[in-house]
Write an enzyme that holds these catalytic residues in place. Structure first.
Site, PDB file in Angstrom:
ATOM      1  N   HIS A 111       0.793  -1.221   0.000  1.00 51.95           N
ATOM      2  CA  HIS A 111       0.000   0.000   0.000  1.00 51.95           C
ATOM      3  C   HIS A 111       0.829   1.276   0.000  1.00 51.95           C
ATOM      4  CE1 HIS A 111      -3.308  -2.718   0.332  1.00 51.95           C
ATOM      5  NE2 HIS A 111      -4.098  -1.711   0.065  1.00 51.95           N
ATOM      6  N   ASP A 119      -5.319  -9.917  -5.786  1.00 50.72           N
ATOM      7  CA  ASP A 119      -5.625 -11.016  -4.874  1.00 50.72           C
ATOM      8  C   ASP A 119      -5.907 -12.307  -5.619  1.00 50.72           C
ATOM      9  OD1 ASP A 119      -5.244 -10.212  -2.254  1.00 50.72           O
ATOM     10  OD2 ASP A 119      -7.164  -9.165  -2.147  1.00 50.72           O
ATOM     11  N   CYS A 170      -9.703  -4.395 -12.336  1.00 53.52           N
ATOM     12  CA  CYS A 170      -9.104  -3.202 -11.731  1.00 53.52           C
ATOM     13  C   CYS A 170      -7.799  -3.504 -11.001  1.00 53.52           C
ATOM     14  CB  CYS A 170     -10.090  -2.538 -10.771  1.00 53.52           C
ATOM     15  SG  CYS A 170     -10.738  -3.632  -9.500  1.00 53.52           S
ATOM     16  N   GLU A 207     -12.199 -12.304  -6.507  1.00 48.91           N
ATOM     17  CA  GLU A 207     -10.816 -12.451  -6.064  1.00 48.91           C
ATOM     18  C   GLU A 207     -10.534 -13.841  -5.509  1.00 48.91           C
ATOM     19  OE1 GLU A 207      -9.816  -8.253  -4.065  1.00 48.91           O
ATOM     20  OE2 GLU A 207     -11.756  -9.090  -3.459  1.00 48.91           O
TER      21      GLU A 207
END
Length: 754
Positions: free
Chosen positions: A368, A634, A681, A610
């Site tokens: 992140h 993921d 995405c 995911e």
């Protein structure tokens, strides 16, 4: 005769006076050797300096023949002096000539001397030279004498490091990577190129004063700093992001063990009692420990060196009264941040108008802090073990976020080449800017929805700058991750309304709170999990905390009053989880209507695909949703059972492998049967070659990082969809495990920029 060890402090004071003198370096060195010989009651004192080529040169002497200065040279490992340099350990013997490693040099005239005491001159664990005293008569040197000479050697090392000894200072570091141009290749985290000056995220403290004015005062400063260090480590261990366990906690537990070690504290105290300042004592003890550990072959012990270095730096910062990271006032323009590791909130604390790039030792392309770096448009690279140790504050640095290279103290030709590269990128970005208002459509007329991924308010200007069709993924958890306390209803509502206002009539797809695993919120305590990526996270976390979920839903519904609210739920593993989440939306919507509140004009609910188990539930799930989005980050880590945050696994598995593409095709085919739009995405959509494969599979909606809009859009405009669809299908039916090379060849033949 034994040396007068009652006076090492007096000797250090006299050394300081010599250091402050205006005489030439050669004169001061001669006076230093005379002073040491007198204080140690020795007939000889000599200083040998490490030179390039593993050589030790006699640089100054009191007692040996002066004509031997600069003429006597020993190899590292040769003679007693070479042995001390090789092992970085002191040596005291009563009969030097009887030692098997004794090397006689007739030009020195040392045959008359028997007893020998030598200590290494160490700086950051590296041997800069050797300090020697000798006596005519055989004698045993006392431990106090050895320690006194070691203290003096440290003072000499600091004189070298600060340039106080002229020519001697030219050899102050023996690790060539620390003084010369150094280049390395790591992992690309965020695209771009930056030239600037190094700013250490956890800056080292330079020791300015070596010799103590007041021993008692220095001892008290050391005790207070040690206690402050221990308390700060305890606080970090108690913090929510560390309390749940993992490698970060393991490191801090090791720090606590070292910080509580009585032997370490005793060594520091003894160094202070010998006349050093608290800072100089820390530097001396750490330099000696570093010298020993650098010569270890055990990889575990060598790994602990980083921990001890870090602990010593933290203690120095406590002594200096500084924070754990660089202050705002210390941040220079064109700063290149260099850190061992860093959280997203820490990066956001910096003035991003001054930061030009980022180098992190431990991270991956999907962490992140990487996402925040991309949001800020910062070129970033990672995966450089120990690079922070090779950089000094203010060093010239180049970050190449195109290929993952870093250049520390680059040569003039390297810097000139990168300046040309920056100008070329600026021209290319200008070309992308011209495409901003061009409809995103393939060369054979098929429209593609190209959105951006976002999660912070600083992302929103990219909507207009890039010409994106909307926000295909808005990560609501980032607001929680950077907050020091839980965001209340009104705060969340303002945040979401600001996002919708910035988007205007362009669609925004919000993802409900996705925390857990690598996404830690600082104000929420988490229990330890053996496999956090497979544990209590995302929607499964939210469903067990319905109050938290409903508060967010309430804020979203209120913020989207009179507009279209698009909301998707992450990490859905079975249909029942979506059904339960939908019921919470319905409950909050009814409550809002009952209170007479304004409600969204339209609500679309979707899921993120995911979890691999969902692939065999799609025909039952998709008829119940309005849309779905593949979260490739993921999905790929679960398909490959590979931790996406692990630096050794970050690039091991290819997103363009045939199994991945077959899974994606299976999802698209299910979407077609149900009449439900499917987007993607994840990070793979942001790379033109991977995005080309997605178009060939059948994706017509993708969202990428803002910086990737230009390259991906240029690829789309140059692509004939019919041709790439046929090529992707053909390559997937071949025997190759990945279509990467074949698709790259296809793009080259058809002039598609990838």
């Amino acid at each position: 005769m034994t040396a007068d060890i009652a006076g090492p402090r007096s000797l250090l004071r006299r050394l300081r006076e010599l250091m402050a003198g205006s005489q030439s370096a050669e004169v001061r060195l001669d006076r230093i050797t005379t002073l040491i010989a007198s204080n140690m009651v020795a007939e000889v004192c000599s200083i040998y300096v490490a030179r390039t080529g593993e050589r030790l040169e006699l640089f100054a002497t009191e007692g040996l023949n002066k004509s031997a200065v600069h003429d006597t040279v020993l190899q590292v490992g040769e003679g007693l002096v070479g042995l001390i340099a090789e092992e970085a350990q002191s040596l005291a013997i009563s009969d030097a000539q009887a030692h098997p490693r004794f090397a006689y040099r007739p030009e020195t005239g040392e045959e008359a001397y028997h007893s020998f005491l030598g200590v290494p001159v160490l700086r950051s664990g590296h041997t800069l030279g050797v300090l020697v005293v000798q006596n005519v008569r055989p004698r045993d040197y006392e431990d106090e004498e050895v320690e006194a000479l070691e203290t003096i050697a440290m003072v000499i090392a600091e004189m070298v490091a600060t340039g106080d000894l002229g020519e001697f200072a030219a050899v102050r570091e023996t690790d060539p990577r620390h003084v010369h141009a150094y280049s390395a290749r790591g992992t690309v985290l965020s695209d771009g190129i930056a030239l600037g000056r190094a700013v250490l995220h956890e800056p080292r403290v330079e020791v300015e004063q070596i010799i103590a004015e007041d021993i008692d005062s220095e001892r008290l400063r050391l005790e207070r700093a040690l206690e402050g260090l221990r308390q700060s480590i305890d606080r970090m261990l108690a913090s929510p992001e560390v309390a749940r366990g993992g490698e970060h906690r393991d490191v801090l537990e090791a720090y606590r063990m070292f910080a509580q070690d009585r032997g370490w504290a005793r060594s520091l105290t003894e160094a202070v009692e010998k006349g050093l300042t608290a800072e100089a004592a820390v530097q001396r003890v750490q330099s000696e420990a570093r010298a020993r550990m650098l010569r270890q072959t055990d990889p575990y012990l060598r790994e602990r060196l980083h921990d001890l270095d870090d602990l010593a730096r933290r203690l120095l910062r406590h002594l200096a009264g500084r924070g754990e990271t660089v202050s705002t006032d210390e941040l220079v323009d064109n700063a290149i941040l260099i850190a061992r590791n860093m959280g997203p909130a820490e990066l956001l604390d910096y003035d991003h108008t001054k930061v030009r790039g980022l180098i992190i030792e431990e991270t991956s392309p999907t962490s992140h802090v990487t996402i925040v770096a991309r949001a800020l448009g910062l070129p970033a690279v990672g995966g450089f073990d120990g690079i922070a140790e090779l950089v000094d504050q203010g060093d010239a640095v180049i970050v190449d976020g195109e290929v993952g290279d870093v250049h520390i103290r680059p040569t003039a030709d390297i810097e000139a080449a990168y300046q040309d590269k920056v100008r070329f990128r600026a021209r290319r970005q200008a070309q992308y800017a011209k495409l901003r208002d061009v409809p995103t459509m393939t060369s054979d007329g098929v429209p593609i929805e190209l959105g951006i991924n976002a999660g912070l308010l600083v992302d929103l200007p990219h909507l207009d700058d890039s010409g994106a069709s909307g926000i295909g993924l808005f990560r609501t958890e980032l607001q929680f991750m950077i907050a020091s306390k839980f965001p209340r209803l009104a705060e969340q509502e303002r945040h979401y309304r600001a996002v919708l206002d910035a988007a205007g009539d362009r669609p925004v797809v919000f993802r409900s709170l996705d925390i857990g695993s690598d996404k830690v919120v600082p104000f929420m305590q988490r229990s330890k999990e053996d496999n956090p990526a497979l544990g209590w996270r995302a929607l499964r976390f939210a469903l067990t905390r319905p109050g938290l979920l409903r508060l967010q839903l309430r804020a979203l519904l209120r913020a989207a009053a009179g507009r279209h609210l698009r909301l998707m739920f992450p990490l859905v593993a079975e249909i029942g989880e979506f059904v339960e989440a939908r019921s919470h939306v319905e409950h909050e919507l009814k409550a809002l209507k009952d209170r007479g509140g304004a409600v969204p004009e339209h609500i679309s609910l979707g899921v993120m695909i995911e979890v691999p188990a969902l692939l065999w539930q799609l025909d039952r799930l998709l008829p119940q949703v309005d849309f779905a989005a593949v979260g490739s980050n993921d999905l790929l880590q679960y398909l490959f059972a590979s931790d996406r945050g692990h630096p050794l696994l970050a690039e091991r598995y290819d997103p363009l492998s045939v199994p991945v593409l077959r899974a994606l095709r299976h999802i698209l085919e299910a979407g077609e049967r149900a009449g439900v739009p499917i987007s993607l995405c994840g990070e793979m959509a942001g790379r033109p070659l991977e995005a080309l494969a997605l178009l060939g599979l059948g994706f017509r909606q993708i969202s990428v990082a803002p910086a990737n809009i230009g390259p991906v859009k240029a690829m789309i405009l140059a692509t004939s969809l019919a041709g790439v669809s046929d090529e992707v299908a053909r390559l997937m039916d071949s025997d190759a495990p990945t279509i990467r090379q074949g698709l790259a060849d296809f793009a080259g033949r058809h002039n598609i920029p990838v």
